[in-house]
Motif scaffolding. Structure first.
Motif, PDB file in Angstrom:
ATOM      1  N   THR A 105      10.315  29.618 -31.844  1.00  0.00           N
ATOM      2  CA  THR A 105      11.764  29.646 -31.973  1.00  0.00           C
ATOM      3  C   THR A 105      12.365  29.889 -30.594  1.00  0.00           C
ATOM      4  N   THR A 112      21.402  30.470 -34.759  1.00  0.00           N
ATOM      5  CA  THR A 112      21.548  30.706 -36.184  1.00  0.00           C
ATOM      6  C   THR A 112      20.450  29.955 -36.940  1.00  0.00           C
ATOM      7  N   GLN A 113      20.372  30.200 -38.243  1.00  0.00           N
ATOM      8  CA  GLN A 113      19.403  29.461 -39.063  1.00  0.00           C
ATOM      9  C   GLN A 113      19.708  27.967 -39.059  1.00  0.00           C
ATOM     10  N   GLU A 114      20.987  27.608 -39.089  1.00  0.00           N
ATOM     11  CA  GLU A 114      21.338  26.188 -39.010  1.00  0.00           C
ATOM     12  C   GLU A 114      20.968  25.618 -37.643  1.00  0.00           C
ATOM     13  N   LEU A 116      18.408  26.641 -35.843  1.00  0.00           N
ATOM     14  CA  LEU A 116      16.955  26.451 -35.894  1.00  0.00           C
ATOM     15  C   LEU A 116      16.599  25.186 -36.658  1.00  0.00           C
ATOM     16  N   ASN A 135       7.117  31.548 -35.527  1.00  0.00           N
ATOM     17  CA  ASN A 135       8.115  32.608 -35.682  1.00  0.00           C
ATOM     18  C   ASN A 135       7.545  33.927 -35.185  1.00  0.00           C
ATOM     19  N   CYS A 142      14.723  36.295 -32.405  1.00  0.00           N
ATOM     20  CA  CYS A 142      15.210  35.356 -33.418  1.00  0.00           C
ATOM     21  C   CYS A 142      14.196  35.306 -34.554  1.00  0.00           C
ATOM     22  N   MET A 144      13.109  33.331 -37.942  1.00  0.00           N
ATOM     23  CA  MET A 144      13.278  32.147 -38.784  1.00  0.00           C
ATOM     24  C   MET A 144      12.954  32.532 -40.230  1.00  0.00           C
ATOM     25  N   LEU A 145      13.935  32.483 -41.091  1.00  0.00           N
ATOM     26  CA  LEU A 145      13.793  32.960 -42.454  1.00  0.00           C
ATOM     27  C   LEU A 145      13.032  31.963 -43.325  1.00  0.00           C
ATOM     28  N   GLU A 147      13.764  30.617 -46.067  1.00  0.00           N
ATOM     29  CA  GLU A 147      14.597  29.528 -46.583  1.00  0.00           C
ATOM     30  C   GLU A 147      14.697  28.391 -45.562  1.00  0.00           C
ATOM     31  N   THR A 148      14.741  28.742 -44.289  1.00  0.00           N
ATOM     32  CA  THR A 148      14.789  27.712 -43.244  1.00  0.00           C
ATOM     33  C   THR A 148      13.457  26.994 -43.141  1.00  0.00           C
TER      34      THR A 148
END
Length: 301
Positions: A105, A112-114, A116, A135, A142, A144-145, A147-148
Motif C-alpha cells: 500500500t 483512502t480505501q477508494e 487504494l 498490507n 495505511c 487496507m480493509l 472490504e477493499t
C-alpha cells in the motif's frame, strides 16, 4: 499463477564496504532452493528496497531470475507512494524477468480505501505482471480493509494478498476471499502457523531467511492439517522469531545472516543490532543451526 507455501522475503547482503554482495546473495538463494522454499521476494522491505539504487535493484533482480532459472517464482517489490511510479517500477521488474510484483500500500501518503482501490486497479490494469497486494500498516500508515481486498480480489491480474496484521479477526475476515485465482498469505511470522491452520495459503516470511527448511516444513504441516506437528515445530522457533522482532526489521535477521557469513550489515539510517541484543546472536544462531540441520538431515534421509 497460484502462490502458496513458504515464500521468503529476502534480505539484501552487503559487503563490508557497503556494496552489494552478489556472491552472498547467490548463496542465500541456494539455501532457499535447497530447503524447498516455494517463492522468493526481491527488494521488499526486508530487502531494504528504499536503500537500493536503481542499478542495484536491477542487478539483484536480474541475478535472482537467472540463478533461480524458473524453478520457483521470483517476486519483485515494486510498490511506490505514487501510482504512476508503481506502474513504471512494475514494468521494469517485468523486463528484468520477475514473475509477479509485490505491491505494498502506498507508503506515507495514507490514501483512502477508494484511493487504494483505484491505485491497485490501475497497476493491475496496466498488465505488466500479476499483482500481490501487501498490507502492512505499521510501515505504511495505511490499512487496507477486508472490504477493499474483496473488491480487488476479483481482478484477474491480482493473484494474492500478503496480510501483515497479526489479529486473528483480520485473517478470519480475509480467508473467505480465497478462490482459484486469489490466495491469502500471512505476512506475520509469529502468527503464520495459526493463520495457515485456519486456512491461509502460506506465508511471506522474514524468518525463513535463516530458517528456510523449518518454514517449508511448517507450511507443509499446517497446510496439511497436522495441527500437533505444526504447533510443535512452531514452538521450537518461538524464541528465534521473538528475537527477530527486538529491533526493526531487517536489523536482527541481518545480524544472524552476517553471523552465518552472508553479508556484513545495513545502510543508514538503519544501524547494526545494539550491543545488548547482539550478545544473544551466537545462542540464537546455535538454535537455528540445530533446527535446520535436523530438518535437512531428515529430508536427505
Amino acid at each position: 499463477m497460484r502462490l502458496t507455501g513458504s515464500i521468503t522475503a529476502l534480505a539484501t547482503p552487503f559487503t563490508a564496504s557497503g556494496e552489494l554482495d552478489l556472491d552472498a546473495w547467490l548463496r542465500l538463494l541456494d539455501d532457499q532452493l535447497a530447503c524447498g522454499t516455494q517463492a522468493v521476494v526481491v527488494a521488499g522491505s526486508t530487502g531494504e528496497a528504499a536503500a537500493l539504487f536503481d542499478i542495484e535493484y536491477s542487478a539483484l533482480l536480474r541475478s535472482a531470475v537467472e540463478h533461480v532459472a524458473g524453478r520457483i517464482p521470483v517476486l519483485a517489490g515494486t510498490g511506490q507512494s505514487n501510482t504512476a511510479k508503481t506502474i513504471e517500477a512494475t514494468r521494469i521488474a517485468k523486463a528484468l524477468g520477475a514473475d509477479a510484483a509485490l505491491v505494498v500500500t502506498p507508503p506515507y501518503v495514507r490514501p483512502t480505501q477508494e484511493g487504494l482501490l483505484a491505485h491497485y486497479t490501475a497497476v493491475a490494469d496496466d498488465g505488466a505482471l500479476p499483482i500481490v497486494l501487501y498490507n502492512v500498516p505499521g510501515r505504511t500508515g495505511c490499512d487496507m480493509l477486508p472490504e477493499t481486498v474483496a473488491r480487488l480480489s476479483s481482478h484477474r491480474r491480482i493473484v494474492a494478498l500478503k496480510e501483515a496484521r497479526s489479529e486473528a479477526e483480520r485473517m478470519d475476515a480475509l480467508l473467505p476471499l480465497r478462490n482459484a485465482g486469489f490466495t491469502v498469505l500471512s505476512g506475520d511470522d509469529p502468527t503464520a502457523c495459526r493463520s495457515m491452520l485456519a486456512g491461509a495459503d502460506g506465508v511471506v516470511s522474514v524468518a525463513s531467511n535463516v530458517l528456510p527448511c523449518a518454514f517449508r516444513q511448517l507450511c507443509d504441516l499446517a497446510r496439511g492439517g497436522d495441527r500437533a506437528g505444526a504447533e510443535a515445530l512452531d514452538a521450537r522457533m518461538h524464541a528465534i522469531k521473538d528475537f527477530l522482532g527486538v529491533e526493526p526489521n531487517p536489523i536482527p535477521v541481518k545480524a544472524l545472516l552476517a553471523h552465518a557469513g552472508i553479508g556484513h550489515g545495513l545502510r543508514l539510517p538503519l544501524l547494526p543490532l545494539s550491543a545488548k541484543h547482539a550478545a544473544r546472536v551466537p545462542s540464537i544462531a546455535a538454535d537455528i543451526l540445530a533446527i535446520e540441520t535436523q530438518l535437512r538431515d531428515s529430508v536427505a534421509a
